[in-house]
Design an enzyme around this catalytic site. Structure first.
Site, short mmCIF file in Angstrom:
data_model
loop_
_atom_site.label_atom_id
_atom_site.label_comp_id
_atom_site.label_asym_id
_atom_site.label_seq_id
_atom_site.Cartn_x
_atom_site.Cartn_y
_atom_site.Cartn_z
N SER A 45 131.85 -1.68 62.04
CA SER A 45 132.61 -0.49 63.39
C SER A 45 131.52 -1.13 64.32
O SER A 45 130.69 -1.07 64.58
CB SER A 45 131.87 1.16 62.39
OG SER A 45 132.06 1.81 63.37
N TYR B 146 125.53 7.19 60.44
CA TYR B 146 126.81 6.71 60.55
C TYR B 146 126.63 5.09 61.42
O TYR B 146 126.48 4.08 60.50
CB TYR B 146 128.28 6.90 61.28
CG TYR B 146 129.70 5.90 60.57
CD1 TYR B 146 129.77 5.72 59.39
CD2 TYR B 146 130.12 4.52 61.86
CE1 TYR B 146 130.78 4.68 59.31
CE2 TYR B 146 130.61 4.40 60.90
CZ TYR B 146 131.53 3.40 60.59
OH TYR B 146 132.26 2.95 60.27
#
Length: 405
Positions: free
Chosen positions: A224, A237
């Site tokens: 990501s 995250y």
């Protein structure tokens, strides 16, 4: 006259070096080593500078260079046809929904033998794969945080492969929980993100790596942009994805002499099943509020926490539901004779902002583009005499600001 020329010239040269160098890096870096890339960078910059001396307009010249780069890149791809899918096996994690589910369908349709892991063999995603895919697809129930389940999946895969190796390992399984400021993020959320996004992926990779080495295949890790860019409220995250990125890059260097290609894919923002579920966001927010200490809740305020949830929910609802850019990139990473080390799947303005703009401008644009907080933490409001919207509570001039919001 020369003195008047020197300052604009060096400013011009610096600007051209920045943009032309960035373009050359983007176009050539996947194909060339560091030395030739640097030579191409400097050569292109000098070329532009010399051509400028002949009074060629700068903008058309840069457009011409960009067009030449695109033609070059496309010509390289066109010269090398994709590798055939027949006889190649691919193991994909996290296929209950989202990218994993869509990738399993696409790869199966192309002729790959797909091993797709799901958390629930009786779930909608697993049933959809069974219904829509060929008999080549094998469903496996795997929680990648459970070593015994990973080892059982390895045994089941080996039993079906026989003496063959594994061409592709696609580490897609991931999780993102309780979005909020780093100070407000529960330690359990940091641990959960690391267990799934990092340690789980490392466990699967280490277990299946001998099979991938045997086939001289590919490892494709779905990461990501949050692992490279400091997105507000994504500390847990993003930290797990940053660890994954470094692991992937290290693995890429280590496995090069084995003939194994290691690829990172960084998708832009997409709306998955969980992120479009209002009940999911409400439950996440409830768990976060319940887990905060009274002191933290007093300092930040429930309205501050809830606004963060609402902003992320709104952001996810505007995200694309078309996964094809990501799935196309996964296919390319597995099928291209010369895959790139890193792919940015989908348009990402934040990637450009983070890569090319100064820090101060980058921070400002990121706040406007990504998370437009309007509610200040309660303690700061009290200290400054502001209301929830950041306005002085005893002044009526805030009406215009609130109306604009």
């Amino acid at each position: 006259m020369s003195e008047n020329y020197n300052i604009p010239f060096w400013i011009y040269l610096a600007v051209v070096s920045l943009f032309v160098g960035g373009a050359m890096k983007k176009i050539l870096a996947p194909h060339l080593s560091v030395g030739p890339t640097l030579v191409a960078w400097l050569g292109a910059t000098v070329l532009v500078e010399r051509l400028w001396g002949f009074c060629l307009p700068a903008i058309p010249l840069l457009v011409l260079l960009a067009a030449m780069g695109c033609i070059y890149s496309r010509s390289r791809t066109a010269q090398l046809p994709n590798l055939p899918a027949q006889g190649k096996a691919v193991f994909i994690t996290g296929c209950d929904s989202g990218f994993g589910n869509a990738a399993a369908k696409r790869l199966d349709s192309l002729g790959f033998e797909v091993f797709a892991t799901v958390l629930n063999l009786e779930g909608d995603g697993a049933r959809e794969l069974q219904r829509s895919c060929s008999s080549r697809l094998t469903l496996l129930q795997v929680d990648i945080t459970q070593p015994q389940q990973v080892q059982q999946a390895l045994l089941d895969t080996k039993a079906k492969l026989g003496l063959r190796g594994l061409w592709g390992l696609v580490n897609n399984a991931g999780v993102c929980l309780n979005l909020g400021d780093a100070e407000l993020t529960l330690m359990s959320n940091f641990r959960c993100c690391m267990e799934v996004n990092f340690f789980g992926t490392v466990s699967v990779t280490k277990s299946f790596l001998p099979l991938v080495r045997q086939a001289k295949g590919r490892i494709v890790n779905i990461s990501s942009p949050a692992g490279e860019q400091p997105f507000p409220c994504l500390a847990a995250y993003g930290s797990s994805k940053a660890a994954l990125n470094l692991f992937t890059e290290t693995l890429r260097h280590e496995l090069n002499h084995w003939g194994v290609r290691v690829i990172t894919i960084l998708p832009s923002s997409y709306r998955t099943a969980a992120s479009s579920n209002h009940a999911h966001w409400d439950q996440q927010n409830k768990e976060l509020l319940q887990g905060l200490s009274p002191e933290l809740l007093e300092d930040y305020g429930e309205d501050y926490v809830t606004e963060t949830k609402n902003l992320f929910q709104s952001f996810s609802e505007r995200a694309s539901t078309d996964f094809s850019p990501v799935i196309d990139t996964i296919v390319q990473a597995l099928s291209s004779p010369q895959p790139q080390a890193r792919y940015h799947a989908g348009l990402s303005l934040m990637y450009f902002i983070h890569s090319y703009l100064p820090l101060s401008l980058r921070d400002r644009l990121q706040k406007k583009r990504f998370l437009k907080k309007t509610v200040m933490p309660r303690a700061l409001r009290k200290k400054s005499g502001l209301d929830a919207n950041g306005c002085h509570s005893n002044i009526n001039t805030c009406e215009e600001k609130q109306n604009l919001q």
